[in-house]
Design a protein around this motif. Structure first.
Motif, PDB file in Angstrom:
ATOM      1  N   MET A 173       4.577   2.327  21.794  1.00  0.00           N
ATOM      2  CA  MET A 173       4.094   3.519  23.375  1.00  0.00           C
ATOM      3  C   MET A 173       3.508   3.332  24.336  1.00  0.00           C
ATOM      4  O   MET A 173       3.860   3.259  25.925  1.00  0.00           O
ATOM      5  N   ILE A 174       2.759   1.611  24.440  1.00  0.00           N
ATOM      6  CA  ILE A 174       1.634   1.053  25.361  1.00  0.00           C
ATOM      7  C   ILE A 174       3.198   0.771  26.227  1.00  0.00           C
ATOM      8  O   ILE A 174       3.048   1.094  27.845  1.00  0.00           O
ATOM      9  N   ALA A 175       3.758  -0.033  25.798  1.00  0.00           N
ATOM     10  CA  ALA A 175       4.440  -0.792  26.439  1.00  0.00           C
ATOM     11  C   ALA A 175       5.313   0.349  27.268  1.00  0.00           C
ATOM     12  O   ALA A 175       6.525  -0.489  28.324  1.00  0.00           O
ATOM     13  N   ALA A 176       6.466   0.648  26.530  1.00  0.00           N
ATOM     14  CA  ALA A 176       7.363   2.540  26.415  1.00  0.00           C
ATOM     15  C   ALA A 176       7.100   2.033  27.803  1.00  0.00           C
ATOM     16  O   ALA A 176       7.483   3.161  28.685  1.00  0.00           O
ATOM     17  N   ALA A 177       5.649   3.014  27.781  1.00  0.00           N
ATOM     18  CA  ALA A 177       4.862   3.089  29.951  1.00  0.00           C
ATOM     19  C   ALA A 177       4.713   2.335  30.454  1.00  0.00           C
ATOM     20  O   ALA A 177       4.582   3.155  31.078  1.00  0.00           O
ATOM     21  N   GLY A 178       4.970   1.298  30.611  1.00  0.00           N
ATOM     22  CA  GLY A 178       4.609   0.753  31.297  1.00  0.00           C
ATOM     23  C   GLY A 178       3.915  -0.357  31.933  1.00  0.00           C
ATOM     24  O   GLY A 178       3.591  -0.746  32.541  1.00  0.00           O
ATOM     25  N   TYR A 179       3.021  -0.789  31.038  1.00  0.00           N
ATOM     26  CA  TYR A 179       1.721  -1.620  30.656  1.00  0.00           C
ATOM     27  C   TYR A 179       1.717  -2.776  29.815  1.00  0.00           C
ATOM     28  O   TYR A 179       3.374  -2.708  28.911  1.00  0.00           O
TER      29      TYR A 179
END
Length: 241
Positions: free
Chosen positions: A229-235
């Motif tokens: 979820m963190i990666a999908a959010a752009g991080y």
């Protein structure tokens, strides 16, 4: 030092629903939207509830120093949690995300370095004294040998307010968190500022008051589901190649 996630995740998955509790989280403004989505999934899986308070990292540090009753602090940098740890106000630092800086030109066209060099209008930026993304923006200008005085700067108290400056049209151009652009579907109007132009935005967390819910959320952030979820959010992700 970074927390080892395994034991916290195991705790999260073995706590009976009857023992569900609340975790009060102070979170840097850039991560508020992402944490909101994570909190929904976390609560559905564990029964623990998440109360979110968002502001600039420096503002949250001041609140914590004055006794604000938070259980967990998710900062936009590493220096602030490290300082809290040295002061004995928290323990178990861990890196949960790597921040990315974006330059947003509302409505397009997408800017680039040449656009920034030629720009003479309003430029929104978060307060570099209290907001790590603001410090990253200033570092970018310094790296490019651009004097901030060449722009009409609009300084937000945090990266969320800086976003609002551009979104409202008060500033036509602004340095914002790339994750906020991803969330709003505005990446086509923005420049992903090259990472070599600013110091690494290592976003760390620290436990201020240990408890079942706080430890469970720490474990959840480092789990496969949380990292996805963190990666999908752009991080970026800690430990990723």
């Amino acid at each position: 030092m970074n927390r080892q996630w395994g034991w916290a995740l195991a705790l999260m998955l073995t706590v009976p629903a009857a023992q569900a509790d609340e975790v009060r989280v102070a979170v840097a403004a850039n991560f508020k939207g992402t944490l909101g989505k994570i909190a929904e999934a976390f609560t559905a899986q564990t029964g623990h509830t998440v109360t979110i308070s968002a502001a600039a990292t420096g503002v949250l540090y001041t609140q914590i120093s004055h006794g604000a009753p938070f259980d967990l602090f998710l900062s936009a940098d590493a220096a602030t949690p490290e300082k809290l740890e040295r002061e004995g106000k928290g323990e178990g630092r861990f890196t949960y995300a790597i921040g990315k800086l974006g330059l947003w030109h509302r409505g397009g066209p997408a800017p680039d370095e040449a656009f920034l060099r030629s720009w003479r209008g309003n430029l929104a930026i978060a307060n570099p004294r209290t907001a790590p993304y603001g410090a990253a923006a200033m570092a970018t200008l310094t790296h490019l040998k651009l004097d901030p005085a060449r722009y009409r700067l609009l300084t937000g108290t945090n990266i969320g307010q800086t976003w609002q400056f551009v979104h409202s049209g008060n500033a036509e151009l602004g340095f914002v968190a790339w994750a906020n652009l991803v969330e709003a579907g505005k990446t086509a109007e923005a420049w992903a500022v090259p990472a070599e132009l600013y110091p690494l935005i290592e976003q760390q967390g620290i436990v201020l008051k240990s408890g079942v819910a706080a430890e469970a959320l720490v474990g959840w952030l480092g789990s496969e589901q949380g990292r996805t979820m963190i990666a999908a959010a752009g991080y970026g992700l800690p430990g990723a190649g």
